[in-house]
Design a protein around this motif. Structure first.
Motif, short mmCIF file in Angstrom:
data_model
loop_
_atom_site.label_atom_id
_atom_site.label_comp_id
_atom_site.label_asym_id
_atom_site.label_seq_id
_atom_site.Cartn_x
_atom_site.Cartn_y
_atom_site.Cartn_z
N ILE B 28 0.86 -1.19 0.00
CA ILE B 28 0.00 0.00 0.00
C ILE B 28 0.89 1.23 0.00
O ILE B 28 1.82 1.33 0.81
CB ILE B 28 -0.91 0.03 1.24
N ILE B 29 0.63 2.14 -0.94
CA ILE B 29 1.39 3.40 -0.97
C ILE B 29 0.38 4.53 -0.95
O ILE B 29 -0.51 4.58 -1.79
CB ILE B 29 2.23 3.52 -2.25
N VAL B 30 0.54 5.44 0.00
CA VAL B 30 -0.36 6.59 0.07
C VAL B 30 0.46 7.84 -0.22
O VAL B 30 1.48 8.08 0.44
CB VAL B 30 -1.01 6.72 1.46
N SER B 31 0.04 8.64 -1.20
CA SER B 31 0.73 9.89 -1.51
C SER B 31 -0.24 11.04 -1.30
O SER B 31 -1.41 10.95 -1.70
CB SER B 31 1.15 9.92 -2.98
N SER B 32 0.27 12.11 -0.73
CA SER B 32 -0.60 13.24 -0.43
C SER B 32 -0.22 14.44 -1.29
O SER B 32 0.85 15.03 -1.10
CB SER B 32 -0.45 13.56 1.06
N TYR B 33 -1.06 14.76 -2.27
CA TYR B 33 -0.83 15.93 -3.12
C TYR B 33 -1.60 17.11 -2.56
O TYR B 33 -2.28 17.01 -1.54
CB TYR B 33 -1.28 15.62 -4.56
N GLU B 34 -1.54 18.21 -3.26
CA GLU B 34 -2.19 19.42 -2.74
C GLU B 34 -3.71 19.26 -2.73
O GLU B 34 -4.39 19.72 -1.83
CB GLU B 34 -1.80 20.58 -3.64
N ASP B 35 -4.23 18.59 -3.75
CA ASP B 35 -5.69 18.51 -3.87
C ASP B 35 -6.22 17.09 -3.95
O ASP B 35 -7.40 16.87 -4.19
CB ASP B 35 -6.12 19.27 -5.13
N HIS B 36 -5.34 16.11 -3.81
CA HIS B 36 -5.74 14.70 -3.92
C HIS B 36 -4.94 13.84 -2.97
O HIS B 36 -3.80 14.16 -2.63
CB HIS B 36 -5.43 14.16 -5.33
N PHE B 37 -5.56 12.72 -2.60
CA PHE B 37 -4.79 11.62 -2.03
C PHE B 37 -4.73 10.55 -3.11
O PHE B 37 -5.73 10.29 -3.79
CB PHE B 37 -5.49 11.02 -0.80
N LEU B 38 -3.57 9.91 -3.25
CA LEU B 38 -3.48 8.76 -4.14
C LEU B 38 -3.18 7.55 -3.25
O LEU B 38 -2.20 7.56 -2.51
CB LEU B 38 -2.34 8.94 -5.15
N VAL B 39 -4.04 6.55 -3.32
CA VAL B 39 -3.82 5.34 -2.54
C VAL B 39 -3.66 4.19 -3.53
O VAL B 39 -4.60 3.86 -4.26
CB VAL B 39 -5.00 5.06 -1.58
#
Lengths: 143, 125
Positions: B28-39
């Protein structure tokens, strides 16, 4: 007897090596870097999965941008590319995804927030991303 | 074991996690962008089905959510339910970011999806 023992040890080491290679092949690798030049900062995030690569290109911001998927279409050398999120009237990034797959044969999902009508920036981002993919050993440069 | 894997100067924060869910090794990789989360949740080495979930800006007090499959299986309601659970959690925690969820799974059983939701919420959000 000694030589037999030697062969056994060699076989064991080779088995361990090939297991390690498999494990590292299957683990997820994340690479992030930024390039600063002129007034523009390009951010790159590459997530390498076993059978696919996800990449994000950020231009001056951490907005997600538009999302594209591209993959080679067997048996010919064609590339299929589609926009998944955004990218209807503004297809910046679509060309990058397509050309990456054309040159590398990888299965790619690309997110990109480069503003439209910036061909120089697009080209620069694409070049940097390709260079990094090669230096990470994810692709062999096609001659 | 969850690992933060980004340089603090990089604008996107990421966390990776590798665990066993119902007998399948799951990354599982969670990335936090300015306007989105990508899981990204994968058991098969690729992103699999990709969903997009957003909170609708509405007049009423209770938020509504829009969940759509943008790539992959469109006939698996459990996948959409998983995305919905996660976007609800994001919204309840005060964020109005949208969610891009990728599920590359060996099975779509309730147990697996519940395991994924709880791992993501508990360890990463």
């Amino acid at each position: 007897m000694n030589s037999n023992g030697g062969v056994e040890i060699a076989n064991q080491s080779m088995n361990e090596l090939s297991i390690k290679e498999q494990e590292s092949d299957e683990s997820v690798q994340v690479t992030c870097f930024s390039e600063f030049s002129d007034d523009v900062t390009l951010h790159f995030q590459i997530i390498r999965l076993h059978k696919q690569i996800y990449a994000w290109i950020g231009c001056n911001s951490a907005k997600f941008g538009h999302l594209y998927a591209a993959a080679p279409t067997r048996p010919s050398n064609n590339v299929s590319v589609t926009s998944l999120i955004g990218g209807d009237s503004d297809n910046t990034g679509l060309g990058i995804a397509r050309r990456l797959v054309l040159k590398t044969g990888l299965n790619i999902v690309l997110a990109c927030n480069i503003p439209k009508n910036s061909p120089m920036l697009e080209a620069k981002a694409e070049k940097k991303l390709m260079e990094k993919l090669i230096s990470l050993g994810y692709i062999m440069r096609k001659i | 074991m969850a690992m933060e894997t980004s340089d603090p100067l990089f604008p996107v924060r990421q966390t990776t996690l590798c665990l066993d869910i119902q007998g399948n090794k799951t990354d599982i990789i969670v990335s936090s962008y300015e306007d989105h989360f990508l899981v990204i949740v994968t058991q098969i080495g690729s992103m699999g089905t990709i969903l997009h979930a957003r909170k609708e800006e509405g007049v009423s007090i209770d938020p509504t959510f829009n969940v759509a499959v943008v790539f992959g299986k469109r006939d698996e309601p459990m996948l959409a339910a998983c995305a919905r659970k996660l976007i609800e959690h994001i919204s309840n925690s005060g964020s109005s970011k949208a969610l891009v969820l990728s599920l590359g799974l060996r099975d779509h059983s309730m147990g697996t999806l519940k395991g994924i939701v709880s791992a993501v919420i508990e360890k990463l959000f």
